[in-house]
Design a protein around this motif. Structure first.
Motif, PDB file in Angstrom:
ATOM      1  N   GLY A 187       0.783  -1.229   0.000  1.00  0.00           N
ATOM      2  CA  GLY A 187       0.000   0.000   0.000  1.00  0.00           C
ATOM      3  C   GLY A 187       0.811   1.274   0.000  1.00  0.00           C
ATOM      4  N   SER A 188       2.039   1.236   0.529  1.00  0.00           N
ATOM      5  CA  SER A 188       2.818   2.475   0.671  1.00  0.00           C
ATOM      6  C   SER A 188       3.892   2.645  -0.392  1.00  0.00           C
ATOM      7  CB  SER A 188       3.465   2.522   2.059  1.00  0.00           C
ATOM      8  OG  SER A 188       4.320   1.401   2.244  1.00  0.00           O
ATOM      9  N   LEU A 189       3.993   1.727  -1.348  1.00  0.00           N
ATOM     10  CA  LEU A 189       5.071   1.796  -2.332  1.00  0.00           C
ATOM     11  C   LEU A 189       4.983   3.047  -3.201  1.00  0.00           C
ATOM     12  CD1 LEU A 189       5.085  -1.930  -3.561  1.00  0.00           C
ATOM     13  CD2 LEU A 189       6.466  -0.890  -1.754  1.00  0.00           C
ATOM     14  N   GLY A 190       3.779   3.522  -3.440  1.00  0.00           N
ATOM     15  CA  GLY A 190       3.585   4.639  -4.356  1.00  0.00           C
ATOM     16  C   GLY A 190       4.158   5.962  -3.884  1.00  0.00           C
ATOM     17  N   GLY A 204       8.498   6.646  12.025  1.00  0.00           N
ATOM     18  CA  GLY A 204       7.435   6.256  11.119  1.00  0.00           C
ATOM     19  C   GLY A 204       6.301   5.526  11.813  1.00  0.00           C
ATOM     20  N   CYS A 205       6.619   4.869  12.920  1.00  0.00           N
ATOM     21  CA  CYS A 205       5.586   4.171  13.695  1.00  0.00           C
ATOM     22  C   CYS A 205       4.702   5.133  14.473  1.00  0.00           C
ATOM     23  CB  CYS A 205       6.238   3.203  14.685  1.00  0.00           C
ATOM     24  SG  CYS A 205       6.885   1.707  13.943  1.00  0.00           S
ATOM     25  N   ILE A 206       5.323   6.157  15.064  1.00  0.00           N
ATOM     26  CA  ILE A 206       4.589   6.987  16.020  1.00  0.00           C
ATOM     27  C   ILE A 206       4.084   8.304  15.440  1.00  0.00           C
ATOM     28  CG2 ILE A 206       5.845   5.995  17.965  1.00  0.00           C
ATOM     29  CD1 ILE A 206       7.475   8.608  18.077  1.00  0.00           C
ATOM     30  N   PHE A 266       5.067   2.446   8.528  1.00  0.00           N
ATOM     31  CA  PHE A 266       3.627   2.191   8.472  1.00  0.00           C
ATOM     32  C   PHE A 266       3.294   0.728   8.751  1.00  0.00           C
ATOM     33  CE2 PHE A 266       3.318   5.721   5.048  1.00  0.00           C
ATOM     34  CZ  PHE A 266       3.336   6.677   6.042  1.00  0.00           C
ATOM     35  N   LEU A 267       4.269  -0.158   8.479  1.00  0.00           N
ATOM     36  CA  LEU A 267       4.029  -1.597   8.602  1.00  0.00           C
ATOM     37  C   LEU A 267       4.666  -2.206   9.842  1.00  0.00           C
ATOM     38  CD1 LEU A 267       4.765  -2.604   4.893  1.00  0.00           C
ATOM     39  CD2 LEU A 267       2.521  -2.373   5.952  1.00  0.00           C
ATOM     40  N   THR A 268       5.395  -1.387  10.600  1.00  0.00           N
ATOM     41  CA  THR A 268       6.180  -1.933  11.706  1.00  0.00           C
ATOM     42  C   THR A 268       5.329  -2.109  12.961  1.00  0.00           C
ATOM     43  OG1 THR A 268       8.157  -0.860  10.836  1.00  0.00           O
ATOM     44  CG2 THR A 268       8.243  -1.603  13.112  1.00  0.00           C
ATOM     45  N   PRO A 328       4.489  -2.381  16.951  1.00  0.00           N
ATOM     46  CA  PRO A 328       3.078  -2.724  17.167  1.00  0.00           C
ATOM     47  C   PRO A 328       2.093  -1.659  16.702  1.00  0.00           C
ATOM     48  CG  PRO A 328       4.008  -1.841  19.176  1.00  0.00           C
ATOM     49  CD  PRO A 328       5.108  -1.807  18.160  1.00  0.00           C
ATOM     50  N   ILE A 329       2.601  -0.466  16.291  1.00  0.00           N
ATOM     51  CA  ILE A 329       1.652   0.633  16.055  1.00  0.00           C
ATOM     52  C   ILE A 329       1.780   1.243  14.657  1.00  0.00           C
ATOM     53  CG2 ILE A 329       1.329   1.259  18.472  1.00  0.00           C
ATOM     54  CD1 ILE A 329       3.490   3.388  18.171  1.00  0.00           C
ATOM     55  N   GLY A 330       2.289   0.482  13.681  1.00  0.00           N
ATOM     56  CA  GLY A 330       2.314   0.980  12.312  1.00  0.00           C
ATOM     57  C   GLY A 330       0.897   1.262  11.831  1.00  0.00           C
ATOM     58  N   MET A 331       0.679   2.458  11.266  1.00  0.00           N
ATOM     59  CA  MET A 331      -0.671   2.912  10.915  1.00  0.00           C
ATOM     60  C   MET A 331      -1.392   1.958   9.962  1.00  0.00           C
ATOM     61  SD  MET A 331      -2.580   5.610  11.686  1.00  0.00           S
ATOM     62  CE  MET A 331      -1.481   6.986  12.006  1.00  0.00           C
ATOM     63  N   ASP A 332      -0.673   1.452   8.968  1.00  0.00           N
ATOM     64  CA  ASP A 332      -1.320   0.596   7.969  1.00  0.00           C
ATOM     65  C   ASP A 332      -1.799  -0.726   8.550  1.00  0.00           C
ATOM     66  OD1 ASP A 332      -0.937   2.522   6.126  1.00  0.00           O
ATOM     67  OD2 ASP A 332       0.474   1.435   4.857  1.00  0.00           O
TER      68      ASP A 332
END
Length: 608
Positions: free
Chosen positions: A331-334, A513-515, A555-557, A559-563
């Protein structure tokens, strides 16, 4: 009231979509110059951003983290909600009053734009804060915390109120001056506890723009009381010509996502590579990447296309878990491909160091590596025997059916990178092209339906723009406080190896990026990182691409990556299950990140 705001925001969106192209035609073809033409457009964007901020708050779509609320009991949730309500009301009250010293004294009364005083246009900002304040009080219905929040907001606004009173009445107020002095002393002594409290509140659902504004306001309060700088910096960043492109690309992306473009592009790639093992996977990753370049938000792409792509993948023999993990991870590659909003904002934030053109060039190869890696691991996990027989006839049909969609990225790249159009003009062209394509050619929806979809996209654009504005004030404070130079000295004192620095930078940025959301991280953190990296002799474009790749990975990490949470909502699966399924994708993205980090060639080979 809401209907009036909707009509106004649609009118402004139309103006932003049409005027840049008209002005370009008059200037480049007609040979006439338009006085203050671009300045007028970017002030339209400013007003648009303020009204979009109101709609975003009204729809409860302001960006937040809200990680720990899920584990709280109902009584604790109520308590946390009351605290966050009080903080929000206090901050919005303080920012409302902080706007007026700028209107009364900072902005020149003779500064006119097409006969309109710029002071009058600036009023859109306090109007936004006032509307958000009223919405917060009315919809939360927590009388005690609302009253406490209002009282706190008025107290911390003593400096602004004193300035307003002196300007309007020509006399100082001893009570207001004393209140301002007390608040300055308190904020100086308790700055760190305040900041930690605001960060903690963010983890429990306090909107991120409130968190950023609260931290910035407190920092300026203890640093001399120049809190009027906060709304002024919001005004400055939201009247930048590159930032003006963001809502337009967001509108175009939402129109494409809601129309038949996704299905057409999916069918094209399926008919061309569907006979290969993983052909459907290739098409899914490419479509996801394509849409994120326009929406600028991986979460939006997952929400809009996730169910459709999951249905297509599972219908072609891919397991449900693998389908959902592939969609989430891709989802975030773009954000690494033009016309990515992330790259635009990064370029604007670090305009003295880098050029947006060069960031686009530098991010292309790393973006291709990540995209190819997602395709490869998706293909490896594809154990289905189902294949689509190759047919030239079907390929030709699919190509013809998606021809106009394929032209869009070609036009964008040609117009922007040739220098024929500015970024704003390219964005305006994209919206017009998309409207003609989806409404007139494809007839996916009527003009009324398109208006509804544009309104649907406004909270996305509004949430991003308000975060950008809120983060700019904090970035300004950090630079004004000489924090980048201090950090550079500390790093150079204790870290002597460029490679050790790069490794630690990756760890730090993944955590960021997580927070933090992408845009506030770019505005607040990147100005701190860039000079430190430059002191180690690292090319600015290399640093920029590393930064963006880390944000995408964050975004994918767990415990709190948004995605992870967006995917959990989209696919109705527990977050822990989403995390477990994306680990292979996360691992290979980490490997690609390290490869790009330690081999600068990937980011600099396409630079002039």
């Amino acid at each position: 009231m809401r209907k009036t705001v909707n009509i106004l925001i649609l009118f402004l969106a139309g103006v932003l979509s049409i005027l840049p192209i008209i002005f370009w035609g008059i200037t480049e073809i007609g040979g006439m110059s338009i006085m203050d033409g671009e300045r007028f457009i970017i002030h339209v964007v400013f007003v648009f951003a303020c009204f979009a901020g109101i709609i975003t708050s009204a729809d409860h779509r302001q960006l937040n983290i809200e990680v720990f609320n899920l584990r709280l009991s109902e009584s604790l949730k109520s308590t946390v909600g009351s605290i966050n309500n009080g903080i929000s009301i206090a901050v919005l009250t303080a920012l409302f009053f902080a706007c007026f010293p700028n209107i009364l004294t900072v902005i020149d009364s003779g500064d006119m734009l097409w006969g309109i005083p710029v002071r009058f246009l600036f009023l859109a900002l306090p109007l936004m804060f006032l509307a958000q304040l009223v919405l917060q009080i009315r919809e939360n219905k927590r009388l005690l915390s609302s009253l406490l929040g209002l009282s706190a907001g008025l107290f911390v606004s003593c400096g602004s109120l004193a300035s307003i009173a002196y300007t309007v009445f020509g006399a100082e107020s001893a009570a207001l001056t004393a209140g301002a002095s007390i608040w300055a002393a308190v904020s100086a002594k308790l700055l760190v506890p305040f900041v930690l409290a605001f960060i903690a509140a963010a983890l429990f659902g306090l909107p991120l723009f409130i968190v950023l504004l609260a931290i910035t306001y407190t920092a300026f309060s203890q640093g001399g009381g120049y809190v009027d700088v906060v709304p002024l910096e919001m005004y400055h960043i939201l009247t930048d010509s590159s930032i003006a492109a963001i809502p337009l690309f967001t509108v175009a992306g939402c129109l494409l996502a809601e129309g038949s473009a996704g299905k057409r592009l999916m069918e094209l790639v399926r008919s061309s590579v569907g006979w290969l093992r993983g052909g459907v996977i290739i098409s899914s990753v490419l479509v996801l990447t394509f849409f994120t370049t326009f929406t600028g938000a991986s979460g939006v792409t997952i929400l809009a296309l996730g169910p459709l792509l999951s249905l297509i993948l599972t219908g072609n023999g891919y397991s449900e878990d693998d389908a959902e993990s592939l969609i989430t991870a891709s989802g975030s590659l773009g954000i690494l491909f033009p016309p990515s909003m992330a790259i635009i904002i990064f370029g604007v934030t670090n305009i003295m160091t880098i050029d947006i053109f060069d960031v686009f060039r530098g991010a292309v190869l790393p973006g291709m590596l990540l995209t190819i890696s997602m395709i490869i691991i998706g293909v490896v996990r594809d154990r289905s025997k189902k294949r689509i027989p190759f047919s030239w006839k079907e390929l030709k049909t699919a190509f013809c059916a998606s021809f106009f969609e394929l032209l869009l990225p070609v036009f964008i790249i040609a117009l922007y990178f040739s220098g024929l159009f500015s970024l704003l003009q390219t964005a305006a062209f994209t919206v017009l092209y998309t409207c003609v394509l989806e409404i007139i050619i494809r007839r996916d929806f009527s003009w009324k339906g398109a208006a509804g979809l544009i309104l649907k996209s406004i909270p996305i654009a509004g949430g991003v723009l308000i975060i950008i504005g809120a983060a700019k004030g904090l970035a300004y404070y950090l630079i004004d406080a000489n924090v980048p130079a201090l950090l550079t000295d500390i790093v150079q004192t204790y870290i002597h190896s460029k490679y050790v620095f790069l490794f630690l930078l990756n760890i730090l940025l993944i955590f960021v990026g997580c927070i933090m959301d992408l845009y506030s991280a770019i505005l607040v953190v990147s100005p701190l990182v860039m000079p430190i990296a430059e002191s180690f002799g690292i090319h600015p474009i290399h640093t920029g691409v590393i930064f963006l790749m880390n944000m995408a990975l964050g975004f994918l990490t767990p415990p709190i990556g948004m995605d992870l949470f967006i995917a959990s909502y989209t696919f109705n699966k527990p977050v822990i299950k989403i995390v477990k399924n994306i680990l292979p994708y996360l691992g290979i993205q980490c490997i690609i990140l390290l490869l790009v980090t330690y081999i600068p060639w990937f980011t600099t080979v396409l630079l002039p």
